[in-house]
Design a protein around this motif. Structure first.
Motif, mmCIF file in Angstrom:
data_model
loop_
_atom_site.group_PDB
_atom_site.id
_atom_site.type_symbol
_atom_site.label_atom_id
_atom_site.label_comp_id
_atom_site.label_asym_id
_atom_site.label_seq_id
_atom_site.Cartn_x
_atom_site.Cartn_y
_atom_site.Cartn_z
ATOM 1 N N THR A 1 0.825 -1.205 0.000
ATOM 2 C CA THR A 1 0.000 0.000 0.000
ATOM 3 C C THR A 1 0.859 1.255 0.000
ATOM 4 O O THR A 1 0.433 2.298 -0.510
ATOM 5 C CB THR A 1 -0.934 0.001 1.224
ATOM 6 O OG1 THR A 1 -0.145 -0.137 2.424
ATOM 7 C CG2 THR A 1 -1.936 -1.139 1.152
ATOM 8 N N THR A 2 2.066 1.152 0.559
ATOM 9 C CA THR A 2 2.954 2.330 0.594
ATOM 10 C C THR A 2 3.347 2.752 -0.820
ATOM 11 O O THR A 2 3.233 3.927 -1.199
ATOM 12 C CB THR A 2 4.220 2.026 1.416
ATOM 13 O OG1 THR A 2 3.838 1.646 2.736
ATOM 14 C CG2 THR A 2 5.126 3.253 1.477
ATOM 15 N N GLN A 3 3.818 1.778 -1.617
ATOM 16 C CA GLN A 3 4.211 2.099 -2.997
ATOM 17 C C GLN A 3 3.000 2.547 -3.827
ATOM 18 O O GLN A 3 3.083 3.471 -4.619
ATOM 19 C CB GLN A 3 4.867 0.869 -3.634
ATOM 20 C CG GLN A 3 6.210 0.487 -3.036
ATOM 21 C CD GLN A 3 7.251 1.571 -3.254
ATOM 22 O OE1 GLN A 3 7.300 2.212 -4.298
ATOM 23 N NE2 GLN A 3 8.088 1.790 -2.236
ATOM 24 N N ALA A 4 1.875 1.874 -3.623
ATOM 25 C CA ALA A 4 0.678 2.232 -4.379
ATOM 26 C C ALA A 4 0.228 3.649 -4.058
ATOM 27 O O ALA A 4 -0.214 4.392 -4.949
ATOM 28 C CB ALA A 4 -0.447 1.237 -4.075
ATOM 29 N N SER A 5 0.335 4.057 -2.804
ATOM 30 C CA SER A 5 -0.086 5.407 -2.427
ATOM 31 C C SER A 5 0.757 6.464 -3.119
ATOM 32 O O SER A 5 0.256 7.528 -3.488
ATOM 33 C CB SER A 5 0.002 5.574 -0.896
ATOM 34 O OG SER A 5 1.340 5.519 -0.454
ATOM 35 N N GLN A 6 2.035 6.185 -3.327
ATOM 36 C CA GLN A 6 2.904 7.154 -4.013
ATOM 37 C C GLN A 6 2.535 7.276 -5.492
ATOM 38 O O GLN A 6 2.507 8.371 -6.057
ATOM 39 C CB GLN A 6 4.371 6.721 -3.848
ATOM 40 C CG GLN A 6 4.867 6.785 -2.402
ATOM 41 C CD GLN A 6 6.277 6.246 -2.248
ATOM 42 O OE1 GLN A 6 6.902 5.850 -3.233
ATOM 43 N NE2 GLN A 6 6.769 6.239 -1.018
ATOM 44 N N SER B 1 -3.166 5.602 4.218
ATOM 45 C CA SER B 1 -4.419 5.236 4.898
ATOM 46 C C SER B 1 -5.590 5.213 3.919
ATOM 47 O O SER B 1 -6.482 4.368 4.026
ATOM 48 C CB SER B 1 -4.700 6.203 6.045
ATOM 49 O OG SER B 1 -4.842 7.538 5.555
ATOM 50 N N ALA B 2 -5.594 6.136 2.952
ATOM 51 C CA ALA B 2 -6.671 6.161 1.956
ATOM 52 C C ALA B 2 -6.605 4.925 1.072
ATOM 53 O O ALA B 2 -7.646 4.344 0.717
ATOM 54 C CB ALA B 2 -6.576 7.425 1.113
ATOM 55 N N SER C 1 -5.270 1.971 1.918
ATOM 56 C CA SER C 1 -5.669 0.831 2.753
ATOM 57 C C SER C 1 -7.182 0.800 2.945
ATOM 58 O O SER C 1 -7.808 -0.267 2.900
ATOM 59 C CB SER C 1 -4.964 0.910 4.110
ATOM 60 O OG SER C 1 -3.559 0.829 3.958
ATOM 61 N N ALA C 2 -7.799 1.984 3.137
ATOM 62 C CA ALA C 2 -9.250 2.053 3.344
ATOM 63 C C ALA C 2 -9.994 1.632 2.082
ATOM 64 O O ALA C 2 -10.998 0.908 2.153
ATOM 65 C CB ALA C 2 -9.653 3.466 3.760
ATOM 66 N N ALA C 3 -9.502 2.087 0.890
ATOM 67 C CA ALA C 3 -10.159 1.733 -0.367
ATOM 68 C C ALA C 3 -10.081 0.230 -0.604
ATOM 69 O O ALA C 3 -11.059 -0.400 -1.043
ATOM 70 C CB ALA C 3 -9.531 2.493 -1.534
ATOM 71 N N LEU C 4 -8.932 -0.369 -0.325
ATOM 72 C CA LEU C 4 -8.777 -1.808 -0.508
ATOM 73 C C LEU C 4 -9.661 -2.574 0.475
ATOM 74 O O LEU C 4 -10.322 -3.553 0.095
ATOM 75 C CB LEU C 4 -7.308 -2.197 -0.313
ATOM 76 C CG LEU C 4 -6.969 -3.666 -0.546
ATOM 77 C CD1 LEU C 4 -7.350 -4.098 -1.955
ATOM 78 C CD2 LEU C 4 -5.479 -3.913 -0.292
ATOM 79 N N ALA C 5 -9.717 -2.105 1.711
ATOM 80 C CA ALA C 5 -10.566 -2.763 2.717
ATOM 81 C C ALA C 5 -12.041 -2.649 2.344
ATOM 82 O O ALA C 5 -12.812 -3.600 2.514
ATOM 83 C CB ALA C 5 -10.303 -2.149 4.094
#
Length: 288
Positions: free
Chosen positions: A20-25, A32-33, A35-39
């Motif tokens: 999620t860290t790499q994807a957020s970049q 957190s956004a 992780s929330a979208a995936l959840a």
């Protein structure tokens, strides 16, 4: 179920990035956004798409099932965005008969040479038919041969046009000085009421005659030309309509004891109609 394209995009980017860290970049979102979208996506599908192995996310059988469909959805969404970025929507035009039959074919041919794949629909009728089609939103824009008096439509001057009185080359009218009286004595073959040409002829020409004899009303300019050529009477149409016959000598222009019969052709659209880039692009080809 309310799956969003953003959730699908997050899923595919997490798969490619591995976290999620790499994807957020890549997505310019907070971790957190992401992780929330995936959840949220997993919650709506009621399955886990990744196995959590320490800090790593490893695609599982559910994720492998979703992935090709997710890619397909994102590709279709991209195609939709590209479609409207290029503004390649279908254009619907309605034109009165003189314009649709004699002016627009050359203009449309130029447009199609540059944009061969773009859809364009043209309907042809008399001016009242065109006005009704524009008012009912059945077409995007109308091209007519006279002014439009309907308040909910915007009417803009488009092109100038000249009207010509004509007869058969051997008509007796041409063997004598043409006066208003000799014109009035002729048998007139005219377009039908509702035609823009008829409205202008009534106003610019026939209103100056002490009287006139109406022999025929026809809804087709070609029929009028043939009737005049066979000596059934005289008529008045756009010079564009009879230019070829005047050049060939099968019809003859009648000199008038009046100023040149000029009219303005109009472009009309509904006041609530959005003029798109695609429509403006087509209209740029609709000039002489």
């Amino acid at each position: 179920m309310h799956i969003t394209l953003r959730q699908i995009e997050v899923f595919t980017e997490v798969l490619k990035s591995g976290s999620t860290t790499q994807a957020s970049q890549v997505l310019a979102l907070s971790q957190s956004a992401v992780s929330a979208a995936l959840a949220d996506l997993e919650g709506q599908l009621n399955v886990q798409l990744f196995d959590r192995v320490g800090k790593r996310l490893v695609l599982n059988e559910h994720g492998r099932l979703l992935y090709p469909r997710a890619i397909g959805l994102l590709e279709q969404a991209s195609e939709i965005e590209q479609l409207f970025q290029e503004d390649n929507g279908a254009i619907r035009i309605s034109a009165s008969s003189t314009i649709g039959n004699y002016l627009l074919p050359g203009m449309i041919a130029r447009y199609r040479r540059d944009f061969p794949g773009l859809p364009l629909e043209l309907s042809v009728g008399n001016s009242q038919d065109v006005i009704n089609a524009v008012a009912d939103f059945r077409v995007d824009i109308g091209l007519i041969e006279g002014p439009c008096h309907m308040s909910e439509l915007v009417s803009e001057p488009w092109l100038e046009d000249e009207l010509v009185v004509f007869a058969a080359p051997n008509a007796p009218l041409l063997q004598q000085p043409v006066t208003l009286e000799t014109l009035a004595a002729e048998q007139w073959i005219l377009r039908e009421h509702g035609s823009g040409t008829r409205e202008i002829v009534d106003y610019l020409l026939l209103s100056h005659l002490p009287r006139f004899q109406l022999a025929l009303e026809l809804g087709n300019s070609e029929a009028i030309k043939h009737a005049v050529r066979h000596g059934m009477g005289i008529s008045c149409l756009s010079r564009r309509v009879i230019a070829e016959q005047l050049d060939m000598g099968t019809l003859a222009e009648v000199p008038l004891p009046l100023p040149k019969l000029s009219r303005t052709l109009y472009r009309i659209h509904h006041r609530q109609k959005h003029i798109s880039k695609a429509l403006n692009r087509f209209l740029s080809y609709c000039q002489e």
